[in-house]
Design a protein around this motif. Structure first.
Motif, short mmCIF file in Angstrom:
data_model
loop_
_atom_site.label_atom_id
_atom_site.label_comp_id
_atom_site.label_asym_id
_atom_site.label_seq_id
_atom_site.Cartn_x
_atom_site.Cartn_y
_atom_site.Cartn_z
N MET A 1 -6.08 -8.43 3.74
CA MET A 1 -5.09 -7.22 4.12
C MET A 1 -3.64 -7.91 4.00
SD MET A 1 -4.75 -4.69 5.78
CE MET A 1 -3.55 -3.86 7.06
N GLY A 2 -3.53 -9.26 4.34
CA GLY A 2 -2.26 -9.66 4.04
C GLY A 2 -1.78 -9.56 2.59
N ASP A 3 -2.43 -9.85 1.71
CA ASP A 3 -1.99 -9.74 0.21
C ASP A 3 -1.66 -8.32 -0.01
OD1 ASP A 3 -1.98 -10.93 -2.38
OD2 ASP A 3 -3.55 -9.42 -2.86
N TRP A 4 -2.40 -7.20 0.41
CA TRP A 4 -2.46 -5.73 0.62
C TRP A 4 -0.85 -5.46 0.78
CZ3 TRP A 4 -1.23 -1.79 3.56
CH2 TRP A 4 -1.13 -0.60 2.97
N TRP A 5 -0.70 -5.90 2.02
CA TRP A 5 0.65 -5.70 2.61
C TRP A 5 1.77 -6.01 2.05
CZ3 TRP A 5 2.36 -3.03 6.83
CH2 TRP A 5 3.62 -3.29 7.44
N TYR A 6 1.73 -7.38 1.59
CA TYR A 6 2.84 -7.81 0.70
C TYR A 6 2.87 -7.03 -0.62
CZ TYR A 6 5.64 -11.09 -1.84
OH TYR A 6 7.03 -11.47 -2.55
N ARG A 7 2.06 -6.84 -1.27
CA ARG A 7 2.20 -6.11 -2.66
C ARG A 7 2.38 -4.78 -2.29
NH1 ARG A 7 -2.14 -5.22 -4.85
NH2 ARG A 7 -3.73 -5.82 -3.60
N ASN A 8 2.03 -4.11 -1.39
CA ASN A 8 2.24 -2.34 -1.44
C ASN A 8 3.27 -2.14 -0.47
OD1 ASN A 8 -0.18 -1.23 -3.04
ND2 ASN A 8 -1.06 -2.87 -1.72
N ILE A 9 3.95 -2.95 0.39
CA ILE A 9 4.85 -2.56 1.39
C ILE A 9 6.04 -3.62 1.32
CG2 ILE A 9 5.36 -2.49 4.02
CD1 ILE A 9 3.45 -0.18 2.69
N VAL A 10 5.86 -4.89 1.51
CA VAL A 10 6.93 -5.72 1.64
C VAL A 10 7.59 -6.03 0.24
CG1 VAL A 10 7.57 -8.02 2.19
CG2 VAL A 10 5.79 -7.00 3.50
N GLU A 11 6.73 -6.28 -0.99
CA GLU A 11 7.32 -6.70 -2.19
C GLU A 11 8.04 -5.38 -2.81
OE1 GLU A 11 6.06 -8.75 -6.46
OE2 GLU A 11 4.54 -7.53 -5.27
N PRO A 12 7.78 -4.07 -2.70
CA PRO A 12 8.40 -3.18 -3.30
C PRO A 12 9.70 -2.59 -2.44
CG PRO A 12 6.28 -2.43 -2.50
CD PRO A 12 6.36 -3.64 -2.60
N GLY A 13 9.48 -3.21 -1.33
CA GLY A 13 10.89 -2.85 -0.44
C GLY A 13 10.48 -1.54 0.25
N LYS A 14 9.21 -1.53 0.66
CA LYS A 14 9.01 -0.38 1.53
C LYS A 14 8.62 -0.33 2.99
CE LYS A 14 6.28 2.40 -2.10
NZ LYS A 14 4.96 2.95 -2.43
N LEU A 15 9.08 -1.74 3.50
CA LEU A 15 8.80 -1.86 4.83
C LEU A 15 9.98 -1.13 5.59
CD1 LEU A 15 7.80 -3.44 7.06
CD2 LEU A 15 9.30 -5.40 6.86
N PRO A 16 11.37 -1.05 5.20
CA PRO A 16 12.24 -0.42 6.06
C PRO A 16 12.13 1.11 6.05
CG PRO A 16 13.43 -1.74 4.50
CD PRO A 16 11.94 -1.79 4.14
N LEU A 17 11.36 1.83 4.88
CA LEU A 17 10.84 3.03 5.08
C LEU A 17 9.81 3.35 5.85
CD1 LEU A 17 10.93 5.90 3.88
CD2 LEU A 17 9.24 5.29 2.10
N LEU A 18 8.69 2.27 6.11
CA LEU A 18 7.61 2.34 6.92
C LEU A 18 8.17 2.39 8.28
CD1 LEU A 18 4.83 2.52 7.66
CD2 LEU A 18 4.74 -0.06 7.36
#
Length: 251
Positions: A1-18
């Motif tokens: 789960m942590g790896d998915w979160w980093y690859r799909n949300i954090v790394e592409p810069g989508k955390l602010p959008l979320l």
């Protein structure tokens, strides 16, 4: 789960959008809950009326949106600052769009039939936010293949054609398809090739001397509204509350 979160949300810069989308939805839900309690005379909440003047929540919403928007532009897509600004922006946007109908009509139509437009805009904005978060980019420019990148002319032509469909859908009175079509390529095509809705810019310009086209347009709009309006109104009432019949009739 942590790896998915980093690859799909954090790394592409989508955390602010979320975070912005979550703040937007939570703010809208909380605002509608509070306004419905105020309307029913329940709970400790009351309208803010300093000096007898009713301060609508769109006012702090605009302030928060400006602060969060400028802060987000200067913060980039990573870091704590970007996340904080995203939450501020999402909160402000939730307050502003909850009173979209007030801005559109320049009148307090919150609990009238016109007030339903605020719910429609909020649902549409949330859907677009989810589309962007899930990977769709405007006009699909970021999704071109390596071969298409070598021929940018083809990609630009595709963008222009899709933009044409978007404009036609807007002129034909189908703003939902047009807005979604900006993010999902060629969705607006369905609105562009079908009959325009009565009262739209396209109908007034091109159906003026075509009585058969006007009649078909009215009939298709009537059938569409009869099929979907009851379900749409029920959904709007569930989210935003039932409009006041007396106030709606007086406008």
């Amino acid at each position: 789960m942590g790896d998915w979160w980093y690859r799909n949300i954090v790394e592409p810069g989508k955390l602010p959008l979320l975070l912005a989308l979550a703040a937007f939805l939570l703010t809208f839900a909380a605002t509608r809950t509070i306004t419905r309690l105020i309307r029913a005379g329940r709970g400790p909440f009351r309208n803010v009326t300093p000096g007898g003047m009713h301060i609508h929540h769109v006012v702090p919403g605009v302030i928060l949106t400006v602060i969060g928007g400028f802060g987000a532009v200067g913060s980039g897509r990573h870091g704590v600052g970007a996340s904080i600004c995203a939450v501020i922006f999402g909160t402000g946007a939730g307050l502003v769009l909850d009173e979209f109908a007030l801005i559109l009509h320049l009148a307090d139509v919150y609990w009238t039939e016109q007030g339903r437009q605020s719910v429609e805009v909020v649902v549409l904005a949330a859907a677009l936010g989810l589309l962007v978060l899930s990977g769709f980019s405007p006009l699909g420019v970021n999704d071109v293949t390596g071969r298409e990148e070598q021929g940018r002319g083809t990609a630009i032509l595709t963008v222009l054609i899709n933009l044409l469909f978007v404009v036609l859908a807007m002129f034909k009175g189908k703003p939902r398809l047009a807005i979604v079509g900006v993010l999902v390529p060629f969705v607006a095509l369905f609105g562009a090739i079908r009959l325009a809705r009565p009262g739209s810019v396209w109908a007034k310009r091109w159906y003026r001397r075509r009585p058969k086209a006007r009649a078909r347009s009215r009939l298709r709009a009537y059938r569409h509204d009869r099929r979907w309006s009851k379900l749409s109104r029920g959904f709007q009432d569930l989210i935003g509350g039932t409009p006041d019949p007396e106030r709606s009739a007086s406008r």
